[in-house]
Design an enzyme around this catalytic site. Structure first.
Site, PDB file in Angstrom:
ATOM      1  N   GLY A  78       0.834  -1.211   0.000  1.00 52.52           N
ATOM      2  CA  GLY A  78       0.000   0.000   0.000  1.00 52.52           C
ATOM      3  C   GLY A  78       0.859   1.247   0.000  1.00 52.52           C
ATOM      4  CB  THR A 120       3.257   0.073   7.441  1.00 50.95           C
ATOM      5  OG1 THR A 120       1.972  -0.126   8.048  1.00 50.95           O
ATOM      6  CG2 THR A 120       4.264  -0.078   8.543  1.00 50.95           C
ATOM      7  CG  ASP A 129      -1.536  -0.776   9.878  1.00 51.42           C
ATOM      8  OD1 ASP A 129      -2.437   0.077   9.977  1.00 51.42           O
ATOM      9  OD2 ASP A 129      -1.625  -1.771   9.145  1.00 51.42           O
ATOM     10  NE  ARG A 184     -27.118  12.326  13.595  1.00 56.60           N
ATOM     11  CZ  ARG A 184     -27.271  12.934  12.426  1.00 56.60           C
ATOM     12  NH1 ARG A 184     -26.275  13.607  11.894  1.00 56.60           N
ATOM     13  NH2 ARG A 184     -28.414  12.879  11.777  1.00 56.60           N
ATOM     14  N   GLY A 212      -6.845  -1.021   9.640  1.00 58.97           N
ATOM     15  CA  GLY A 212      -6.047  -1.735  10.645  1.00 58.97           C
ATOM     16  C   GLY A 212      -6.685  -3.070  10.986  1.00 58.97           C
ATOM     17  NE  ARG A 213      -8.803  -6.692   6.134  1.00 57.86           N
ATOM     18  CZ  ARG A 213     -10.117  -6.591   6.287  1.00 57.86           C
ATOM     19  NH1 ARG A 213     -10.700  -6.958   7.424  1.00 57.86           N
ATOM     20  NH2 ARG A 213     -10.875  -6.124   5.310  1.00 57.86           N
ATOM     21  CD  GLU A 263      -9.509  -2.743   7.731  1.00 60.46           C
ATOM     22  OE1 GLU A 263      -8.337  -2.590   7.397  1.00 60.46           O
ATOM     23  OE2 GLU A 263     -10.429  -2.892   6.921  1.00 60.46           O
ATOM     24  NE  ARG A 275      -3.786   2.928   2.311  1.00 60.13           N
ATOM     25  CZ  ARG A 275      -2.721   2.171   2.662  1.00 60.13           C
ATOM     26  NH1 ARG A 275      -1.557   2.364   2.108  1.00 60.13           N
ATOM     27  NH2 ARG A 275      -2.858   1.228   3.561  1.00 60.13           N
TER      28      ARG A 275
END
Lengths: 399, 399, 399, 399
Positions: C13, C159, C161, C196, C204-205, C256, C308
């Site tokens: 990525g 990255t 992350d 709300r 970010g898995r 995510e 990104r």
């Protein structure tokens, strides 16, 4: 000149620029010796106000130069908003202070109550001479009911979709495009680096103006709710764009309400514990269709709440301040039942929208149904911010 | 339809949006089967072109979709610019390839040469059917000379000052205000933290529109070239603003050409080694005056080149693309001698400006000479972006 | 000093800052008299290069000061990228020029081919002395294989992350937080105006660093993949936040990959024409859960590709330029098998990551599992950009 | 654990990030059961406080979660600031409530009074256990005097110049570079369109860090106060840059305090009515020199207050929140006389600066005196944000 007491409220979805109207009305009204009362949470402020109260802090705030001084630098509405429509209340949404028997006298349909009498009572209690509602079709058409009941209304149109009848411009439209354009231009580098097709979803269930003019500004394809399209044809156009672009990428914008021929936005999955099922995301479905048909890698990106976030852009700063000042001048001049407007590219006003008015929508003079993109021809005579023009001579909004 | 060969150039100061016009003309012209030639460095491209050359890379670049694809995302002009005016050349600026004898035949005054014949020769060599000059008064009024000499011209107005006759809007004006507003709003926190008076200087020697409408948007005081003012009165107004603002600060915007009664922008200091003396900075002088008269701490901040920097805002994106497309339609329709314009708030066109036209200037319907700030009353009937409106019925620019 | 020929590529990525490394390496290498070859589309450039070619424009571009001069002002990678891993190719992805028989000799599993020999051949053809791969775990661990095969590698970690072993910082992390923070702060006004709960989803898995430190910066709740959580408890915390906030709103960020106890991200709906089913959006599911449990209105907003996108922030500008220059110095010094790194808060280097290294993950010293938010205590000794520190004394990455 | 009463104040020039410290200290202190009092206008709050008052609203405000909730989203200091130094008061600046006789007892020099006893009285009246001053050298070295007098101090360093001894990072430095970089990158298009040399002036009378690292990030030339330079050599370098850049422009950044050999920043013009003469602007003088020597068109652009304006960037958000939380932990741990710091790239603390400490300055390991630009070599071992590193082992700031 006798003093006047003006109530101001914001209804429906928020857009950047609302606070500029609130501040502008407050400043100008104070110069003229008028009082301004902020009514909080849209029409709910006039349905749920503690009966007989003129000091219910949950729903009322006196406005002055000091407490509105800095509010126009941010988006949102400092008065907060709601989607309450006093003419169409569900039983569960009725004000808790409302007498049950009285409530039943206002029932107008299956679980539907019109509590306008409560609103009129509260307006009387507050001693308001004028109400300045700021909102879209729903908020403004309710103000039309109050106008019909004799209340003095000067309304201000706002909506990201720019689809209110009687004006060429609604507050929030330009900022929405400013945000969308920035996001799309930022994401070009990641879409291009991976040689993808980018599918951007933009708010707009019924009107495609925001998607259309974002596509105009970014020179991309777009699909909109007003026109069903052939998804195979779209896929071919995008594959060609992708091949011809020297960085090998392509972009299409889809309104959330745009569906292709044979397509359907289903509810998907099982109901959750609360009985909700989820709607599929049209951008995700479309990205999947395009990938399937072209073999190209696709991504989908949602531009939703961000379009109504942040500070207003220059157009919305100008329009919000101009509408506010003209609104107070209309009040000073004793006018009523008018909505601020851009007509023929100039500041003016129209009659209030009514429930019978249909929203404006995109037509083929603006949208190229073959190329699935905005038209760049025939712009002569369009207003500065494009879209329809409101002809002051013949429109039912005049007079 | 026979093909056409269009030359395009940018003259004078750059503004964001120029590249959008260049790209828009190129894309639309190519759809219509026309050729587009970029002429580099403004009119200098047509004075200094290697005689007889159609491939002088210093001054010519053929334009197509590929080389203009990304240019509209940044400010500046991809074709570069100059202030060359072929009618008023100094001897030292004449093209080195120009024959001395021939040059003298074009002498029109003391160290002043009108080398329009060279320009016409070069246009003939390049085989241009049309020229699309993008510029302000100077650039456009020279194009009027070419028009008078029979050349086909469709012009596009740009200027940060928004002071070209015959149009309500010039490309670059909105972005200038967008940048100025952002800078002022950012600096509020530092001005307020130290309880200062902030003096902002904005480009504008003769016209105060940019300062005026930045002040309108930021709700600050402003002084402009069109009106001399009483600096003592200004100091009093600012001291009052400072006292009444709960964060204890005040702001005034000064056009670089705004002078108070009795004031003067002197050249200061000794000449440097190259014979230049420096002009005092009006913001610095004004800040010093205000400090002296009020005892308040002041700062001065220059908003100059930044106002013409960066990407175009939404208005300039819309207008640049619309002007470009209408320009090509006018060319296709065989029109000539026209300048793209906003008139009555709508896209249209006017005759080319001539040297006799005076620039537009701010009047007392827009500026409050007592309060030294923009007027917020009487906005009804103004164009969306405020300023003067160009009446299509009676203007000398029609027909 | 003999000249050197350096190949540079970007894999996986893209993040803002990659172009800064490419430009930095190019400029510095040229100062030293080295050549730099850009290899396009990541490792694919070394698998799919036309065999024997040193001029395949699809995959090669010689880099110099002129063609890299402006690339560091935008995000993405000017060399483009791919996720190709030469050790794990599917049959369908093999280079079309690869001989079938030869291909079968490289088969290493069920539809899995290791075509490293092709990569080594191409490196030999190109005459590369060094390869500078810029990427995350996948890209860098493949470079470790080449290192083991004798190739000279100096790698640069990137990255969003920030989860690569052996460095405290990976290019792209700070910009991701800059973008996320801006989006959340912009959307506060719309969330607050409607009172709300806003649910923001962030890429970010497996690693929660981006969500965690965005939450740290915005002082919001967050849930991350490293820790399953009690969704009822989260709902209670948010309801309390909502009640106590004077503007009546609350925000939670979800990676995510963050799932609550008993929760599940199902594939939803029927398969489309191409056999794909869609994954439910965790933010949408969580928003629905919160609404069901609290009765509060919720929205969900996706912050994905935007993180990104755009230009690098100041940290990524500094780090990308510093890594690039140190990389060339390591090459000049004859080092190999090293990855640029921040260690102990300083610029340094570590050994290359290998496939066996597990990614870094958030632990309870950073995340408060009771409050479902970042920890603000115990920060002493952390690196400037927070997260883990790499101890130069004891780490397996030293030496 | 007994409760504690913490006073917090900001002194000197404001930078983005100050409000993050104020909010962070307030939130964390309240979690621990401590009280926090905001002291307004820097040390002036402790010199000019109404004697004996604990409720003087001009100088005191109790801080809590509600009134600090949103302050960290903007620059400036919510507590306002001043340059008051209680040890060096002029007679005209003494508090009006101060008894004349008592005042004379505190006279320490020609028109110089040290009214620290007043400060200590006020601290006693307010019952403060700790003071958290946030400031640069001046503010912090005065806090050292209070420390020497027995007061408990935990200080936080801020300054755009990043030149405080004992820490590798001061709040505001990164945001200053973020702003400067954005402005320069925006203005490239206008500088390039006219093929000019752009001269940017940046705050910094004595230390060149801000200019240096902005130049590092933008890859431009720079001149700084630490090194006198040969302006002819600079002109030659810029002329070469201009010629070699394919867009024909060049950029140099000058610190306001950078002077060339033989150069001088004179006061210019006659004194105005208040006796002030104006200092020439170094960028304007330098631009004129370059134009004279090279014949190239030049512009000068001031980046001054804008560098301390707007919201903090990600580094300043992280550092301000981390410093705030560690400060409260140091207070809880009973430490005193410490300044928060980045040391070896990590969060830590140093002793308070004293008046004897010299500010940090740029040396030749960072600045290339031949090329008049930052050095890009030898970065190994530098801290993430570059500049000097503070060695925890040997520094006089330890212990």
């Amino acid at each position: 000149m006798a003093t006047k007491r003006i109530g101001i409220l914001t209804g429906g979805g928020d857009v950047p620029g609302l606070n500029g109207v609130i501040k502008g009305v407050t400043y100008r009204a104070h110069e003229m010796g008028y009082e301004v009362v902020g009514i909080r949470r849209g029409w709910e402020g006039l349905t749920h106000l503690k009966p007989g109260s003129t000091e219910d802090e949950k729903y009322l705030i006196p406005l002055n130069r000091d407490n509105t001084r800095t509010i126009d630098r941010t988006g949102g509405t400092w008065l907060h908003s709601s989607r309450t429509n006093p003419r169409k209340m569900k039983k569960s949404a009725l004000p808790p202070t409302l007498d049950r028997v009285k409530a039943e006298s206002m029932k107008v349909g299956e679980d539907r109550y019109d509590i306008t009498p409560i609103v009129l009572d509260n307006i009387a209690t507050l001693g308001l001479d004028y109400i300045v509602p700021i909102g879209g079709d729903d908020t403004l058409s309710y103000s039309r009911s109050l106008h019909d009941a004799g209340m003095h209304i000067i309304a201000v149109p706002k909506t990201m979709d720019n689809d209110v009848q009687g004006t060429e411009y609604c507050i929030g439209f330009s900022t929405a495009i400013t945000r969308a354009r920035a996001a799309i231009d930022r994401q070009r580098s990641t879409i291009g680096s991976h040689e993808r097709v980018g599918v951007f979803r933009i708010f707009g269930r019924d009107a495609g103006f925001t998607a259309l003019y974002t596509a105009f500004a970014t020179m991309t394809r777009c699909v909109i709710p007003e026109f069903r399209y052939d998804v195979g044809h779209l896929a071919e156009l995008l594959a060609t764009d992708h091949a011809e672009n020297s960085s090998h990428y392509a972009i299409v914008i889809t309104s959330e309400g745009a569906i292709w021929e044979g397509g359907e936005i289903k509810e998907v999955g099982e109901a959750d514990a609360f009985g909700h099922r989820h709607k599929a995301n049209v951008a995700e479905l479309l990205a999947s269709e395009i990938k399937g048909r072209t073999g190209l890698d696709t991504i989908h990106s949602d531009l939703t709440y961000d379009l109504r976030a942040g500070e207003p852009d220059t157009v919305d700063v100008f329009v919000s301040k101009a509408f506010a000042n003209i609104a107070v001048e209309l009040i000073a001049g004793g006018q009523r039942g008018r909505m601020l407007a851009i007509r023929d590219g100039r500041y003016g006003h129209s009659r209030l929208p009514s429930q019978e008015d249909t929203a404006v929508s995109v037509d083929t003079s603006m949208y190229d149904v073959e190329q699935l993109r905005p038209r760049y021809d025939g712009l002569m005579g369009r207003p500065l911010m494009l879209g329809h023009s409101v002809d002051s001579m013949s429109s039912p909004f005049s007079g």
